[in-house]
Design a protein around this motif. Sequence first.
Motif, mmCIF file in Angstrom:
data_model
loop_
_atom_site.group_PDB
_atom_site.id
_atom_site.type_symbol
_atom_site.label_atom_id
_atom_site.label_comp_id
_atom_site.label_asym_id
_atom_site.label_seq_id
_atom_site.Cartn_x
_atom_site.Cartn_y
_atom_site.Cartn_z
ATOM 1 N N ALA A 181 0.847 -1.195 0.000
ATOM 2 C CA ALA A 181 0.000 0.000 0.000
ATOM 3 C C ALA A 181 0.882 1.243 0.000
ATOM 4 C CB ALA A 181 -0.892 0.007 1.243
ATOM 5 N N ILE A 182 0.360 2.330 -0.543
ATOM 6 C CA ILE A 182 1.072 3.601 -0.501
ATOM 7 C C ILE A 182 1.390 3.918 0.960
ATOM 8 C CG2 ILE A 182 0.803 6.095 -0.827
ATOM 9 C CD1 ILE A 182 -0.743 5.481 -3.380
ATOM 10 N N GLY A 183 2.605 4.383 1.204
ATOM 11 C CA GLY A 183 3.050 4.671 2.562
ATOM 12 C C GLY A 183 3.844 3.524 3.164
ATOM 13 N N GLY A 184 3.782 2.359 2.519
ATOM 14 C CA GLY A 184 4.517 1.205 3.017
ATOM 15 C C GLY A 184 5.373 0.551 1.946
ATOM 16 N N VAL A 185 5.546 1.228 0.801
ATOM 17 C CA VAL A 185 6.282 0.632 -0.316
ATOM 18 C C VAL A 185 7.760 0.493 0.030
ATOM 19 C CG1 VAL A 185 6.950 0.863 -2.739
ATOM 20 C CG2 VAL A 185 4.628 1.496 -2.023
ATOM 21 N N CYS A 186 8.190 -0.745 0.094
ATOM 22 C CA CYS A 186 9.577 -1.096 0.396
ATOM 23 C C CYS A 186 10.420 -0.966 -0.878
ATOM 24 C CB CYS A 186 9.593 -2.537 0.903
ATOM 25 S SG CYS A 186 11.200 -3.118 1.454
ATOM 26 N N PRO A 187 11.709 -0.705 -0.752
ATOM 27 C CA PRO A 187 12.551 -0.635 -1.948
ATOM 28 C C PRO A 187 12.754 -1.986 -2.646
ATOM 29 C CG PRO A 187 13.626 0.462 -0.092
ATOM 30 C CD PRO A 187 12.433 -0.266 0.447
ATOM 31 N N ILE A 188 12.386 -3.089 -2.002
ATOM 32 C CA ILE A 188 12.590 -4.431 -2.579
ATOM 33 C C ILE A 188 11.328 -5.276 -2.413
ATOM 34 C CG2 ILE A 188 15.084 -4.433 -2.185
ATOM 35 C CD1 ILE A 188 14.509 -6.244 0.309
ATOM 36 N N GLY A 189 11.313 -6.430 -3.094
ATOM 37 C CA GLY A 189 10.243 -7.405 -2.895
ATOM 38 C C GLY A 189 8.943 -7.050 -3.580
ATOM 39 N N HIS A 190 9.009 -6.505 -4.779
ATOM 40 C CA HIS A 190 7.808 -6.065 -5.485
ATOM 41 C C HIS A 190 7.177 -7.198 -6.288
ATOM 42 C CE1 HIS A 190 8.782 -1.555 -5.224
ATOM 43 N NE2 HIS A 190 9.494 -2.208 -4.338
ATOM 44 N N ALA A 191 5.868 -7.114 -6.483
ATOM 45 C CA ALA A 191 5.140 -8.101 -7.285
ATOM 46 C C ALA A 191 5.660 -8.100 -8.718
ATOM 47 C CB ALA A 191 3.645 -7.791 -7.258
ATOM 48 N N THR A 192 5.895 -6.913 -9.275
ATOM 49 C CA THR A 192 6.502 -6.740 -10.597
ATOM 50 C C THR A 192 7.798 -5.972 -10.392
ATOM 51 O OG1 THR A 192 4.331 -6.625 -11.654
ATOM 52 C CG2 THR A 192 6.200 -5.730 -12.897
ATOM 53 N N GLU A 193 8.908 -6.528 -10.827
ATOM 54 C CA GLU A 193 10.211 -5.884 -10.621
ATOM 55 C C GLU A 193 10.218 -4.514 -11.298
ATOM 56 O OE1 GLU A 193 13.708 -5.653 -8.742
ATOM 57 O OE2 GLU A 193 12.382 -7.378 -8.617
ATOM 58 N N PRO A 194 10.430 -3.447 -10.534
ATOM 59 C CA PRO A 194 10.418 -2.114 -11.134
ATOM 60 C C PRO A 194 11.780 -1.720 -11.695
ATOM 61 C CG PRO A 194 10.711 -1.919 -8.775
ATOM 62 C CD PRO A 194 10.565 -3.393 -9.078
ATOM 63 N N VAL A 195 11.757 -0.731 -12.564
ATOM 64 C CA VAL A 195 12.976 -0.032 -12.940
ATOM 65 C C VAL A 195 13.246 0.876 -11.748
ATOM 66 C CG1 VAL A 195 13.985 1.629 -14.535
ATOM 67 C CG2 VAL A 195 12.354 -0.082 -15.373
ATOM 68 N N THR A 196 14.402 0.772 -11.121
ATOM 69 C CA THR A 196 14.659 1.501 -9.875
ATOM 70 C C THR A 196 15.815 2.463 -10.027
ATOM 71 O OG1 THR A 196 13.853 -0.404 -8.608
ATOM 72 C CG2 THR A 196 15.148 1.221 -7.395
ATOM 73 N N LEU A 197 15.658 3.640 -9.436
ATOM 74 C CA LEU A 197 16.700 4.664 -9.372
ATOM 75 C C LEU A 197 16.864 5.076 -7.919
ATOM 76 C CD1 LEU A 197 15.541 6.967 -12.322
ATOM 77 C CD2 LEU A 197 17.290 5.176 -12.405
ATOM 78 N N ILE A 198 18.106 5.325 -7.508
ATOM 79 C CA ILE A 198 18.384 5.782 -6.141
ATOM 80 C C ILE A 198 18.886 7.214 -6.193
ATOM 81 C CG2 ILE A 198 19.838 5.429 -4.098
ATOM 82 C CD1 ILE A 198 19.814 2.440 -4.789
ATOM 83 N N ASP A 199 18.297 8.052 -5.366
ATOM 84 C CA ASP A 199 18.671 9.462 -5.238
ATOM 85 C C ASP A 199 20.113 9.583 -4.745
ATOM 86 O OD1 ASP A 199 18.898 12.161 -4.504
ATOM 87 O OD2 ASP A 199 17.101 12.156 -3.249
ATOM 88 N N ALA A 200 20.937 10.275 -5.519
ATOM 89 C CA ALA A 200 22.357 10.447 -5.162
ATOM 90 C C ALA A 200 22.532 11.125 -3.810
ATOM 91 C CB ALA A 200 23.074 11.249 -6.255
ATOM 92 N N ASP A 201 21.589 11.959 -3.394
ATOM 93 C CA ASP A 201 21.705 12.658 -2.114
ATOM 94 C C ASP A 201 21.710 11.700 -0.924
ATOM 95 O OD1 ASP A 201 21.825 15.015 -3.516
ATOM 96 O OD2 ASP A 201 19.848 15.742 -2.897
ATOM 97 N N LEU A 202 21.176 10.493 -1.092
ATOM 98 C CA LEU A 202 21.169 9.519 0.001
ATOM 99 C C LEU A 202 22.577 9.060 0.368
ATOM 100 C CD1 LEU A 202 18.069 7.348 -0.970
ATOM 101 C CD2 LEU A 202 18.242 8.981 0.925
ATOM 102 N N LEU A 203 23.515 9.140 -0.574
ATOM 103 C CA LEU A 203 24.885 8.704 -0.312
ATOM 104 C C LEU A 203 25.606 9.602 0.689
ATOM 105 C CD1 LEU A 203 24.193 6.984 -2.792
ATOM 106 C CD2 LEU A 203 26.559 7.249 -3.486
ATOM 107 N N GLU A 204 25.075 10.786 0.929
ATOM 108 C CA GLU A 204 25.690 11.724 1.872
ATOM 109 C C GLU A 204 25.338 11.402 3.323
ATOM 110 O OE1 GLU A 204 24.458 15.633 0.676
ATOM 111 O OE2 GLU A 204 25.107 15.305 -1.401
ATOM 112 N N LEU A 205 24.438 10.449 3.536
ATOM 113 C CA LEU A 205 23.928 10.152 4.875
ATOM 114 C C LEU A 205 24.465 8.818 5.397
ATOM 115 C CD1 LEU A 205 20.320 11.226 3.969
ATOM 116 C CD2 LEU A 205 21.922 12.529 5.371
ATOM 117 N N ASP A 206 24.754 8.770 6.687
ATOM 118 C CA ASP A 206 25.287 7.554 7.297
ATOM 119 C C ASP A 206 24.221 6.495 7.554
ATOM 120 O OD1 ASP A 206 27.858 8.609 7.409
ATOM 121 O OD2 ASP A 206 27.528 9.480 9.386
ATOM 122 N N SER A 207 23.007 6.942 7.836
ATOM 123 C CA SER A 207 21.945 6.026 8.236
ATOM 124 C C SER A 207 20.655 6.436 7.543
ATOM 125 C CB SER A 207 21.773 6.090 9.759
ATOM 126 O OG SER A 207 20.701 5.292 10.178
#
Length: 173
Positions: free
Chosen positions: A111-137
């Motif tokens: 459901a919206i609000g609980g979408v995990c980055p993995i384990g999808h019913a249909t494998e999505p095309v995925t992109l990761i925001d480069a800004d996340l690399l600046e964070l430790d956790s």
Amino acid sequence: MTDHASPETDDLTALPDSARRVALLLRERGHAGRIVMLPETGKTSAEAAAGLGCSVAQIAKSILFRRREDDAPVLVVASGANRVDEKKVAAQVGEIGRADAKFVREKTGYAIGGVCPIGHATEPVTLIDADLLELDSLWAAAGHPHAVFNLTAQELIALTGAPVVDVALRETA
């Protein structure tokens, strides 16, 4: 972790079905798979950050789009502090449109609000925001609007196999 969120749990029977599925998938992929259940919803980055006592930027929010040419799901995992620039995403994957709640549920299994980055019913095309690399956790949704898990940007990349790109909308003066 602060006292705002309930303790991490290894008791999978205490988790909602979708969060239990994520915990098992994380463990299969070599991640500790510890899920934190927020007492309040984590549907928005601000709500999740408040419940966890972390910055909004540390929330790795999952935003799903629909690729127009083939109806494929396109998942952008972005910093909670960023708005996603749809033109930047389209430059990477082709023309995209908004995904409604039915499309999100069908393509991800969440459901919206609980979408995990993995384990999808249909494998999505995925992109990761480069800004996340600046964070430790980081904290990502774990299949349920109240469920999250902690990880690093490098773990996110390893779990998804997705490229890291600039997807943030940058305000120009």
